[in-house]
Design a protein around this motif. Sequence first.
Motif, PDB file in Angstrom:
ATOM      1  N   SER A 114      45.118  94.363  32.627  1.00  0.00           N
ATOM      2  CA  SER A 114      43.780  93.851  32.372  1.00  0.00           C
ATOM      3  C   SER A 114      44.498  92.802  31.575  1.00  0.00           C
ATOM      4  O   SER A 114      45.040  92.404  31.066  1.00  0.00           O
ATOM      5  N   LYS A 115      43.467  91.263  31.859  1.00  0.00           N
ATOM      6  CA  LYS A 115      43.244  90.790  30.761  1.00  0.00           C
ATOM      7  C   LYS A 115      42.449  89.549  30.625  1.00  0.00           C
ATOM      8  O   LYS A 115      41.366  89.889  31.409  1.00  0.00           O
ATOM      9  N   ASP A 116      41.904  90.064  29.028  1.00  0.00           N
ATOM     10  CA  ASP A 116      41.254  89.704  28.281  1.00  0.00           C
ATOM     11  C   ASP A 116      40.625  88.499  27.976  1.00  0.00           C
ATOM     12  O   ASP A 116      41.331  87.571  27.089  1.00  0.00           O
ATOM     13  N   TRP A 117      40.493  87.544  29.030  1.00  0.00           N
ATOM     14  CA  TRP A 117      40.523  86.050  29.350  1.00  0.00           C
ATOM     15  C   TRP A 117      38.844  85.430  29.511  1.00  0.00           C
ATOM     16  O   TRP A 117      38.192  84.511  29.360  1.00  0.00           O
ATOM     17  N   GLY A 118      37.881  86.560  28.422  1.00  0.00           N
ATOM     18  CA  GLY A 118      36.254  85.677  29.125  1.00  0.00           C
ATOM     19  C   GLY A 118      36.106  85.895  27.453  1.00  0.00           C
ATOM     20  O   GLY A 118      36.558  85.768  26.406  1.00  0.00           O
TER      21      GLY A 118
ATOM     22  N   LEU B 121      32.940  91.132  29.898  1.00  0.00           N
ATOM     23  CA  LEU B 121      33.361  91.629  30.602  1.00  0.00           C
ATOM     24  C   LEU B 121      35.276  91.424  30.336  1.00  0.00           C
ATOM     25  O   LEU B 121      35.851  90.386  30.500  1.00  0.00           O
ATOM     26  N   ILE B 122      35.927  92.653  31.112  1.00  0.00           N
ATOM     27  CA  ILE B 122      37.251  92.503  31.211  1.00  0.00           C
ATOM     28  C   ILE B 122      37.906  92.790  32.038  1.00  0.00           C
ATOM     29  O   ILE B 122      38.199  93.853  33.265  1.00  0.00           O
ATOM     30  N   PRO B 123      38.755  91.874  33.356  1.00  0.00           N
ATOM     31  CA  PRO B 123      38.830  92.274  34.672  1.00  0.00           C
ATOM     32  C   PRO B 123      39.761  92.513  34.488  1.00  0.00           C
ATOM     33  O   PRO B 123      40.737  92.458  33.730  1.00  0.00           O
ATOM     34  N   ILE B 124      40.056  93.452  35.987  1.00  0.00           N
ATOM     35  CA  ILE B 124      41.474  94.090  36.104  1.00  0.00           C
ATOM     36  C   ILE B 124      42.261  93.245  37.019  1.00  0.00           C
ATOM     37  O   ILE B 124      41.329  93.374  38.379  1.00  0.00           O
ATOM     38  N   ARG B 125      43.127  92.920  36.818  1.00  0.00           N
ATOM     39  CA  ARG B 125      43.897  92.254  38.326  1.00  0.00           C
ATOM     40  C   ARG B 125      45.077  92.674  38.318  1.00  0.00           C
ATOM     41  O   ARG B 125      45.833  93.870  38.166  1.00  0.00           O
TER      42      ARG B 125
END
Length: 331
Positions: free
Chosen positions: A262-266, A248-252
């Motif tokens: 989007s921040k790909d911190w997963g 998952l890539i949360p949208i912030r």
Amino acid sequence: MMPSRKKSVTYAPLDDEEKTQRPSSSSSSLERDRDSAGDAQGLPRPRWENPQSGLWWMLRRWSNFLWFHIILVLANLVLFGLAVYSNTGSGASHMHRIMRSGPHHGTSIFRDAVHLEERYFNVKSIYTFDGSLNRNKSNVVFSGPPRPELEEAWQDILAYQDFHVNADELGEFRGQKSLIELSDGSGYYMTVAFQHALHCVQRLHRYMYKEHYHNGLSEDDQFSLRQHTEHCLDWLRQYVQCNADTTLIPIRWAESIPGPVSKDWGKHQCVAWEPLREFLKSRSFNPRQPGLLVHPYFGDPYATDEHHAQTGAVVLGQGQGLIGGDHGPDV
């Protein structure tokens, strides 16, 4: 009074029938105790308790049969419970990891080289606000304008893309006539999908800087370059869809801009790179080694620059087939 004399008792020898009915000396202590108790009370033993009875042996046999089936049922219940566990909770997670490696690597020559690990992607910006390379990004060597460190990084990561396999490792390609067998008998010429994907990423990067890498091309060569680059885009799209990463890539919301970011911190589930690299290294070769590749019609493809041989770069035109008539699903 005359002392009494003990009356002597004479025992008659046992006949055959009596011998067969006499309890064996190997009877268990429990059976002897039961015999004594029954005799002491002057009562006959029940038929089902009499070890000499056919009914007793039948009950004992059915008891063993019953216990065997009880154990069998319990074993099946345990296996069923494990199957349910593997599809729920942490069991499902474990099975998911196995399934992720199974279809792609489980029966391939890479099965012992594939080790899954969780990894964060480095998504820092390649450039700083002043336009210079972001040296705080650990993998910035693969990006940015042409320079020696970039060339060395790509050369290192693509170092072992040419390797050989044995005849019994050909799998679905066994028996095809157009396969290249190395002249030294070491096996058949292969590359692998993840290395082809990296080759295509490098191809796209070089297309961004084509004035450096592809300067002075003729119109035909420019078309060939564009055709090859478009092939890489098309192939990479299919590769990404085939290996769909479900992280998952949360949208912030950001402080400085109104739109979503989007921040790909997963954590991504990845195949460890080093074991694969070591496996490829153990089988790699230089295809330009003189005499190693011998075309049935043209001989050594790298003997001169006449054929402009380049692995994977040639797109066959209409009427240009493979030796032996081999073809794939895209025909």
